[in-house]
Design an enzyme around this catalytic site. Sequence first.
Site, short mmCIF file in Angstrom:
data_model
loop_
_atom_site.label_atom_id
_atom_site.label_comp_id
_atom_site.label_asym_id
_atom_site.label_seq_id
_atom_site.Cartn_x
_atom_site.Cartn_y
_atom_site.Cartn_z
N CYS A 54 36.58 39.44 46.43
CA CYS A 54 36.86 38.52 45.33
C CYS A 54 37.72 37.36 45.81
O CYS A 54 38.44 37.46 46.80
CB CYS A 54 37.58 39.27 44.21
SG CYS A 54 37.55 38.36 42.65
N ASP A 91 42.62 48.65 38.16
CA ASP A 91 43.51 47.84 39.01
C ASP A 91 44.94 48.26 38.73
O ASP A 91 45.25 48.84 37.68
CB ASP A 91 43.31 46.35 38.62
CG ASP A 91 43.97 45.38 39.58
OD1 ASP A 91 44.51 45.82 40.63
OD2 ASP A 91 43.95 44.17 39.27
O1 LIG Z 1 42.45 37.12 42.68
C1 LIG Z 1 43.11 36.56 41.77
O2 LIG Z 1 43.77 35.54 42.00
C2 LIG Z 1 43.09 37.12 40.41
C3 LIG Z 1 43.61 36.37 39.37
C4 LIG Z 1 43.62 36.87 38.08
C5 LIG Z 1 43.11 38.12 37.81
C6 LIG Z 1 42.60 38.90 38.84
C7 LIG Z 1 42.57 38.42 40.13
N1 LIG Z 1 42.06 39.18 41.19
C8 LIG Z 1 41.62 40.52 41.07
O3 LIG Z 1 42.72 41.41 41.13
C9 LIG Z 1 42.31 42.64 41.68
C10 LIG Z 1 43.25 43.10 42.77
O4 LIG Z 1 43.34 42.19 43.80
P1 LIG Z 1 44.05 42.55 45.19
O5 LIG Z 1 42.97 43.09 46.10
O6 LIG Z 1 45.11 43.56 44.92
O7 LIG Z 1 44.59 41.27 45.69
C11 LIG Z 1 40.88 42.46 42.16
O8 LIG Z 1 40.03 42.99 41.16
C12 LIG Z 1 40.71 40.97 42.20
O9 LIG Z 1 39.37 40.64 41.93
#
Ligand SMILES: O=C(O)c1ccccc1N[C@@H]1O[C@H](COP(=O)(O)O)[C@@H](O)[C@H]1O
Length: 225
Positions: A24, A144
């Site tokens: 992502c 998450d």
């Molecule tokens: O990635 C972002 O900036 C974000 C912004 C707002 C909501 C979700 C976001 N990302 C998502 O968060 C989880 C965890 O990410 P990480 O791997 O711990 O960095 C994941 O699902 C991202 O898609």
Amino acid sequence: MSLAPAPRGWPARPTDAGPLVKICGLTRPDLARAAVAAGADLVGIVHFPPSPRHLDLDAAAAVADAVRGTATVVALVVDADDATLDALVARARPDALQLHGKETPERVAHLAARHGLPVAKALGVATAADLAAAARYDALLVLDAKPPKDADRPGGHGQRFDWRVLDALDPARPFMLSGGLDPESVAEAVATVRPYAVDVSSGVETNRIKDIAKMSAFVAAVRAA
Ligand SMILES: O=C(O)c1ccccc1N[C@@H]1O[C@H](COP(=O)(O)O)[C@@H](O)[C@H]1O
């Protein structure tokens, strides 16, 4: 390896290939192509201005176009209104939506019907009680970690939660595991909770930019798990 089946509208996993991999927060077409070359099945684009990974409509379309047909393009938004999502879907033409805010089950159902797209709904998890709402959502769950206090966004912080909490989830319910995954931790995560898919953002970055070596190592770790 026996893992949860694909939820309705989402791609199936090839037999015995382990969970699907979503990377992502791709911010450039070349890095999105590199994510797919590394083996990502789903590519996420973030349309939420407080995020350092936010893409405006043109940039979101450029990243989506770079990988269209080679990966499932997932557009991530946070409590977006209809006009914002209409514009994003029209311009970037994602294959699926990821709703990462406080969207209600009714709002999720409305958006799935309005756009005719599969929808993933993120839930912040710290304790088993946080899973109580899961049954009310007709969507792929993204499980998450909860964001840090005073965070400007609800995800993408590289924070993990205690996966043992997921023992309380209906075992028949497919989900995407996210929150603080990285090439070192993802094999243990897959072996512990057996998700339909894993989702990573900050764990495959260096200085907030997607790192090709880390993306490759992440996918390899999932495939070997
Ligand atoms: O990635 C972002 O900036 C974000 C912004 C707002 C909501 C979700 C976001 N990302 C998502 O968060 C989880 C965890 O990410 P990480 O791997 O711990 O960095 C994941 O699902 C991202 O898609």
